[in-house]
Design an enzyme around this catalytic site. Structure first.
Site, short mmCIF file in Angstrom:
data_model
loop_
_atom_site.label_atom_id
_atom_site.label_comp_id
_atom_site.label_asym_id
_atom_site.label_seq_id
_atom_site.Cartn_x
_atom_site.Cartn_y
_atom_site.Cartn_z
N ASN A 1 0.84 -1.20 0.00
CA ASN A 1 0.00 0.00 0.00
C ASN A 1 0.87 1.25 0.00
O ASN A 1 2.11 1.17 0.07
CB ASN A 1 -1.02 -0.04 1.14
CG ASN A 1 -0.36 0.11 2.51
OD1 ASN A 1 0.87 0.15 2.61
ND2 ASN A 1 -1.18 0.19 3.54
N ALA B 1 3.38 1.92 2.72
CA ALA B 1 4.54 1.04 2.58
C ALA B 1 5.46 1.52 1.46
O ALA B 1 6.68 1.39 1.55
CB ALA B 1 4.08 -0.40 2.31
N ARG B 2 4.86 2.07 0.45
CA ARG B 2 5.69 2.52 -0.67
C ARG B 2 6.60 3.68 -0.26
O ARG B 2 7.63 3.90 -0.89
CB ARG B 2 4.81 2.93 -1.86
CG ARG B 2 4.16 1.72 -2.50
CD ARG B 2 3.35 2.08 -3.72
NE ARG B 2 2.36 1.03 -3.95
CZ ARG B 2 1.69 0.84 -5.08
NH1 ARG B 2 1.88 1.66 -6.10
NH2 ARG B 2 0.81 -0.13 -5.19
N ASP C 1 -7.55 -5.28 -12.28
CA ASP C 1 -7.80 -4.02 -11.57
C ASP C 1 -7.65 -2.80 -12.46
O ASP C 1 -7.50 -1.70 -11.97
CB ASP C 1 -6.88 -3.92 -10.35
CG ASP C 1 -5.51 -3.33 -10.69
OD1 ASP C 1 -5.02 -3.60 -11.81
OD2 ASP C 1 -4.96 -2.62 -9.85
N GLU C 2 -7.72 -2.97 -13.73
CA GLU C 2 -7.33 -1.89 -14.61
C GLU C 2 -8.03 -1.97 -15.95
O GLU C 2 -8.08 -3.04 -16.56
CB GLU C 2 -5.81 -1.99 -14.81
CG GLU C 2 -5.18 -0.87 -15.54
CD GLU C 2 -3.65 -1.05 -15.52
OE1 GLU C 2 -3.16 -1.93 -14.80
OE2 GLU C 2 -2.99 -0.30 -16.23
N1 LIG Z 1 4.72 -7.64 -9.76
C1 LIG Z 1 3.41 -7.68 -9.49
C2 LIG Z 1 2.54 -6.72 -10.03
C3 LIG Z 1 1.20 -6.81 -9.73
N2 LIG Z 1 0.73 -7.81 -8.96
C4 LIG Z 1 -0.67 -7.90 -8.60
C5 LIG Z 1 -0.87 -7.25 -7.28
C6 LIG Z 1 -1.45 -5.93 -7.61
O1 LIG Z 1 -2.26 -5.43 -6.57
C7 LIG Z 1 -2.24 -6.22 -8.84
C8 LIG Z 1 -2.49 -5.02 -9.70
O2 LIG Z 1 -1.29 -4.51 -10.20
P1 LIG Z 1 -1.01 -2.97 -10.26
O3 LIG Z 1 0.14 -2.75 -11.16
O4 LIG Z 1 -2.25 -2.25 -10.60
O5 LIG Z 1 -0.50 -2.58 -8.81
P2 LIG Z 1 -1.36 -2.17 -7.57
O6 LIG Z 1 -2.79 -2.12 -7.86
O7 LIG Z 1 -0.99 -3.05 -6.44
O8 LIG Z 1 -0.81 -0.73 -7.24
P3 LIG Z 1 -1.16 0.62 -8.00
O9 LIG Z 1 -1.85 1.46 -7.00
O10 LIG Z 1 0.14 1.19 -8.42
O11 LIG Z 1 -2.03 0.30 -9.14
O12 LIG Z 1 -1.47 -7.20 -9.52
C9 LIG Z 1 1.62 -8.74 -8.45
O13 LIG Z 1 1.18 -9.65 -7.76
N3 LIG Z 1 2.93 -8.68 -8.72
MG LIG Z 2 -3.64 -1.10 -9.47
MG LIG Z 3 -3.22 -2.43 -12.56
#
Ligand SMILES: Nc1ccn([C@H]2C[C@H](O)[C@@H](COP(=O)(O)OP(=O)(O)OP(=O)(O)O)O2)c(=O)n1
Ligand SMILES: [Mg+2]
Ligand SMILES: [Mg+2]
Length: 1135
Positions: free
Chosen positions: A426, A429-430, A484-485
């Site tokens: 999250n 954490a980043r 998620d996108e």
């Molecule tokens: N190396 C990675 C990249 C992504 N994911 C999984 C976990 C993420 O939650 C999900 C979606 O990828 P995103 O790139 O959209 O990353 P996040 O949603 O986690 O963060 P952001 O807020 O940057 O979109 O895919 C993963 O397991 N390992």
């Molecule tokens: Mg995402």
């Molecule tokens: Mg994504």
DNA sequence: ATCCTCCCCTAC
DNA sequence: TAAGGTAGGGGAGGAT
């Protein structure tokens, strides 16, 4: 570069050099040969598996196994999601632990009979839990867990299949034994990992939810209007106060303790033991008091009425419980490794998510694609890119608001020394530099109080559904990028200001999921996507086109979508790092350095140009599965076992997608020379990747075929199995399963039975108790797998006709002829009829003849005509040959007394074929699986006949007049065993076939088996112990048409390593087989198709340079060829 | 030119 | 301990 905590050395390759400390460090394996890094091979080798990528770019996950019964999106679809046909329609099982039959087999049964099988348990998707003899403690937990769901023995499935009806669960339910003590209780590793969310102990869920949303509103109020770019406000930072926390550390410890329990860690090696004991009581209450537990479900709104939100269970850390299942996991210790691996793989989850989405939203997507025609370009578009914030984390903690402002990451392990990967972190954490793909130990090093929470794949699935549900509600053009996108083309869906609409969508998503999303708005996809990045977290950003240049000029090139580590590094080495600088580079220069496409992409993107359009889902081009973790083999047996399971997996996925394929590709990672044990636990380390593919004639999804070919591919790679660290298998050149009917290999019975018409018939069949799906699949398996024992269903076992009665190769029980449903039979498609008739050794045909004479139905008599057409064709006379003389350059006779070029000879032949050429072309055009024709198809059976039937009547007549129809003789295998008379002399030659012992069909002395279509040599080659012969046989196997030998030989090029070694027995055997085949081919073709012979020998010559064996073959057979050619044409061929 | 095979690269 | 997959785009180089 050596910035990682594990201490790697400076990379020696360009790729590795890219791992600048600032951006992403190279993985452990990335470094070149520092002595301290056991993973890295000596610097000489540039190609590194998991060695050259920066870890932050890494990772993601999939788990497509679990498909929901209904789209959440479609409010009323929830009850109708199950397949409407099939024995197990509406049934969705979850298998826990070891079972007999294995869970894989149960899975197959379910999938083949309209049922479902999930790997991710969820009360929402599972209707039955299947397990054998769980320990009492486990049992009780299971019950608490599955409250209300029947827990049955595997026999329920098996017996239901046998009876062909869904039996009552009652007799199969596992009795509850409540004697176990609480202390012994232990959730299975599976449940604890998959199922449980960490229970939030606070009681203020509602409150927090409101707060969160208020914060969103507040933020919305504050955003938008003026700024060039809207600035985003983090919900976490603004609204959630930290004061409710006593201390981060304390909470963290407590949390970790619970997580450890969830992770089913047996060793108890985790630090916070003391904190744990304090909390244990609470946790256990939470765990066992689901009903009473004040968890989110009871409090939350209707928005969270789904299963995962309702199952917040915490698991106590039970150190006393034995944990056999958590021992080191590798292919060496777990016979069921493949299946288990995928259950837990996050990358598998995200990698397969798309397929699940496709299924769930297929209706919407179809409707869309039609609509998308009205594409008026030129108009300015409005594109929204929207992406959930730290998705995996957000979903898991969506009911734990007090965690929202603390650093949290999703990971399989909380071991501060471990090499488990962070899946998502999250935003708090980043701030510590924690990123997806990082090892948990590195994350913990940066942030010791980082909270680790476990995956909840079912919840991801569910939230993704809600997410897309919302998107589809607001926009008809939705392109899913991942779970998620997505992109939305709002151009035609706008009823308001784009930014306002975007806010509404985000708000709605938040209400539906309790997770935040960020969005970018722009006139093209590139800028929208970049805008999202600026907007995160929990914000939105509009980039007007006129601001694009400013925005881009300072943007890192690496930030452009499609530009990753390699390309950006290459540019950086030229001192080009930002888009602004990139604009100074000419297109030509970019083309030169990066190729046409990437060059264009760079040139356009750095100027903010992107002409791509939001598209609907495109057709799948490949289906595969690979594993590069935990793969270790001691011997060939290990490797074969693993390969077998991988083949099963791919076969099931193909069937799941309703496709079949023709190209099988095997990819293997092997330890790089000099590389030590991987840094990552059970990882693949620094590897070399090699791949090999084979394209077969008929599309298939058959496990047996896949397995057979995968073995050949594996052999051809000539690897030391001890060095294998990863294996992947993929199928491409896909066709829809219901169209892929060209080959016997194809899934004809299955796909036909799946068709609407078949469903109709199937009901009849069921009433009569026969020829149902189960029976059909047995038949199919028989056909596909040859010698393979298949357990008969319960009542077919009594009255069985042994199919091996005459052939001796099949060991499968067929339903007795007398029990077959004639109504069903007579309506079977001809190719299936033909197959079945073969299985019943022709008796079926007789039976139906009787039927048709009684009723005189056209369809049945049509079906009866086992199609058998013949090759031939060309009475290519010598006289005609002599008539042509011309010149030709590429190929010619050395001393050309007759002056005939090969090409011209072919033309002669073509002229002679004129009578049937039209029909031939038609067939060729109509059938998808034809790759090459040897003059004429030797058989129009199987799919060919189907094609035939679909032709217009006049064309059919044309074809039939050109191709004399023959009744097929006694067929032993495929149905393409048909023949035709050719010129007598050639026919005579042919009779000296490889299998002299086998007389030709006595009913027709003129019948022979042309080399291209001979079942005899194919079969002989196929069962041969000579590997290269196996490969050759594969090329002709299941081809609907006979292919010329040259085209059969051609793909052998990739398999030359399989050639025998000089002096071996295999050498001699292979040599004699191929010599004989070639001799016959020469005899057969010397008059009619000299070009074909020329091609064959060109190939032999080519192979000879790579293979000693082929050199020998070529040299030994060439004189024979030239001799023959000389006899016929008075010259020799020049190569 | 166009295909095919065997890679590499990228994204989530 | 830990679950480093999946699929598409694309290019180099060889065969045709
Ligand atoms: N190396 C990675 C990249 C992504 N994911 C999984 C976990 C993420 O939650 C999900 C979606 O990828 P995103 O790139 O959209 O990353 P996040 O949603 O986690 O963060 P952001 O807020 O940057 O979109 O895919 C993963 O397991 N390992
Ligand atoms: Mg995402
Ligand atoms: Mg994504």
């Amino acid at each position: 570069m050596s910035s990682t905590s594990s201490g790697r050395r400076a990379p020696s390759t360009a790729a590795a050099a890219a791992s600048s400390p600032g951006q992403k460090r190279a993985r452990d394996e990335a470094a070149g040969g520092s002595p301290s890094d056991p993973d890295a091979a000596p610097a000489k080798n540039p190609r590194r598996s998991f060695a050259s990528s920066p870890f932050a770019d890494f990772g993601s996950y999939m788990a497509a196994k679990n498909s929901k019964l209904a789209a959440q999106f479609d409010a009323d679809a929830s009850t109708s999601g199950a397949a409407t046909g099939g024995l197990f329609a509406g049934v969705s099982i979850f298998v826990d632990g070891f079972t007999i039959p294995s869970s894989q087999e149960l899975k197959e049964i379910m999938l083949n009979n309209g049922g479902r099988f999930v790997n991710y348990f969820s009360r929402h998707t599972v209707t039955h839990i299947v397990c054998t003899n769980l320990p009492d403690s486990k049992m009780k937990n299971l019950r608490a867990f599955s409250k209300g769901l029947p827990v049955v023995k595997p026999a329920w499935v098996v017996d239901s299949l046998a009876e062909n009806r869904l039996l009552s669960c009652a007799p199969y339910q596992i009795s509850q034994n409540s004697s176990s003590s609480r202390k012994q209780m232990k959730l299975s590793a599976f449940f604890s990992e998959k199922q449980n969310e960490i229970r939030h102990q606070g009681e203020q869920n509602n409150q927090n939810k409101d707060i969160e949303f208020q914060s969103l509103s507040a933020q919305e109020g504050s955003l938008c209007q003026s700024g060039e770019f809207e600035s985003e406000v983090s919900l976490d930072n603004t609204e959630l106060s930290k004061d409710s926390l006593s201390s981060d550390e304390q909470k963290a410890s407590a949390f970790e303790e619970r997580v450890s329990g969830d992770f089913a860690v047996d060793e108890g090696e985790y630090d916070c033991e003391t904190a744990c004991s304090e909390r244990k009581g609470n946790d256990m209450d939470g765990k066992f008091g689901v009903a009473q537990s004040p968890d989110a479900k009871s409090r939350c709104s209707n928005l969270c009425s789904t299963s995962s939100t309702g199952s917040h269970l915490s698991v106590p850390l039970e150190k006393s419980a034995a944990k056999p299942s958590s021992r080191p996991h590798s292919t060496l210790t777990d016979p069921n490794f493949v299946e288990n691996y995928f259950k837990y793989s996050r990358l598998h989850f995200i990698g397969t998510w798309r397929n699940r989405y496709r299924k769930r939203f297929s209706k919407l997507l179809e409707a869309k694609s039609i609509k998308s025609n009205a594409d008026h370009s030129g108009k300015k578009k409005t594109i929204i890119h929207i992406d959930m914030d730290c998705f995996f984390v957000s979903v898991v903690i969506r009911n734990m608001p007090d965690l929202h402002d603390k650093p949290v990451a999703v990971c399989h392990s909380d071991n501060p020394k471990g090499t488990a990967e962070i899946s998502s972190a999250n935003y708090p954490a980043r701030n510590y530099g924690i990123k997806a793909g990082m090892f948990v130990r590195d994350a913990k090093a940066r942030c010791p109080h980082l909270m680790i929470v476990p995956y909840n794949f079912d919840a991801y699935e569910e939230v993704a559904d809600q997410f897309y549900g919302t998107l589809h509600k607001h926009c008809s053009k939705v392109q899913a990028l991942s779970c998620d996108e997505a992109f939305l083309d709002m151009t035609e869906c706008l009823d308001d200001d784009p930014e306002e609409v975007t806010r509404r969508i985000r708000s709605e998503i938040f209400h539906a999921t309790k997770c935040t999303a960020s969005a970018g708005i722009a006139e093209n996809m590139l800028l929208a996507r970049l805008a999202t990045r600026s907007a995160k977290p929990n914000g939105q950003c509009f980039i007007p086109s006129e601001k694009a240049d400013d925005y881009l000029s300072s943007l890192s090139i690496k930030a452009l979508p499609g530009i990753g580590h390699t390309v950006s590094t290459k540019l950086k080495s030229k001192e080009i790092e930002y888009c602004g600088q990139l604009r100074n580079i000419s297109k030509d220069a970019l083309h030169k350095d990066f190729g046409k496409k990437i060059g264009d992409l760079l040139w356009n993107y750095c100027r903010g140009i992107d002409n791509s359009v939001v598209g609907s889902v495109q057709e799948t081009k490949s289906v595969g599965a690979e594993i590069n973790w935990g793969v270790r083999f001691n011997d060939n047996k290990d490797a074969e076992h693993f390969l077998t399971n991988l083949c099963k997996e791919v076969s099931l996925r193909l069937q799941g997608c309703g496709v079949q394929g023709r190209t099988i590709t095997l990819k293997v990672k092997t330890r790089r020379e000099g590389a030590g044990e991987p840094i990552k636990y059970m990882g693949c380390g620094d590897c070399e990747t090699t791949s090999r593919s084979m394209t077969i004639a008929g599309a298939t999804d058959s496990f047996v075929t896949l397995q057979r070919i995968a073995k050949q591919l594996f052999s051809a790679l000539r690897l030391d199995v001890k060095e294998v660290r990863g294996v992947g298998l993929a199928m491409s050149k896909l066709e829809h399963a219901d169209l892929a009917r060209g080959a016997p290999q194809g899934n004809m019975l299955e796909s036909w039975l799946a068709s609407p018409a078949a469903k109709l018939e199937k009901r009849h069949g069921e009433m009569l108790g026969n020829v149902d799906v189960a029976g059909a699949s047995i038949l199919q398996d028989l056909r596909r797998s040859g010698p393979l024992s298949i357990a008969a269903t319960s009542h077919s076992s009594e009255l069985n006709l042994r199919s091996d009665r005459s052939s001796g190769t099949h060991n499968v029980e067929l339903p007795p002829l007398s029990q077959l449903d004639l109504e069903v039979l007579k309506n079977l498609p001809p190719e299936i009829m033909s197959e079945m008739n073969d299985m019943y050794k022709g008796e079926l045909q007789g039976l139906l003849k009787t039927l048709s004479s009684d009723k005189g139905k056209e369809s049945s008599s049509k079906s009866l005509a086992l199609p058998a057409v013949t090759q031939n064709s060309v009475p290519a006379g010598d006289a005609n040959l002599q008539g042509y003389r011309d010149h030709k350059d590429s190929m010619h006779f050395e001393e050309d007394t007759k002056g005939k070029s090969v090409k011209q000879l072919s033309e002669v032949k073509a002229a002679n074929d004129a009578s049937c050429s039209r029909a031939c072309e038609l067939v060729q055009r109509t059938s998808k699986c034809v790759t090459q024709l040897d003059l004429m198809p030797d058989s129009l059976s199987q799919a060919d006949f189907t094609v035939l039937q679909e032709l217009p009547e006049d064309v059919k007549a044309d074809l039939f007049s050109a191709l004399p129809l023959h009744r097929s003789g006694d067929k032993t295998c495929n149905t393409s065993n048909v023949s035709e008379s050719k010129s007598p002399n050639v026919s005579g030659a042919e009779n000296k076939s490889l299998n002299d012992g086998r007389a030709d069909d006595p009913k027709d002395p003129r019948i022979f088996l042309p080399p291209g279509s001979s079942q005899k040599w194919i079969e002989q080659f196929r069962v041969s112990s000579c590997l290269i012969l196996n490969v050759i046989a594969e090329q002709q196997t299941d081809s609907s048409y006979s292919r010329p030998l040259s085209s059969v030989l051609e793909p052998v090029a990739s398999f030359l390593p399989l050639c025998p070694t000089s002096g071996s027995e295999e050498w001699n055997e292979t040599l004699s087989c191929l010599s004989e085949l070639l001799r016959q081919h020469i005899q057969l073709k010397v008059e009619t198709d000299i070009e074909e012979l020329y091609k064959c020998f060109c190939l032999l010559k080519r192979f000879a340079s790579e293979s000693e064996f082929f050199l020998e073959l070529h040299d030994s057979i060439l004189p024979f060829l030239q001799d023959y050619v000389n006899q016929h044409y008075g010259g020799t061929l020049h190569f």
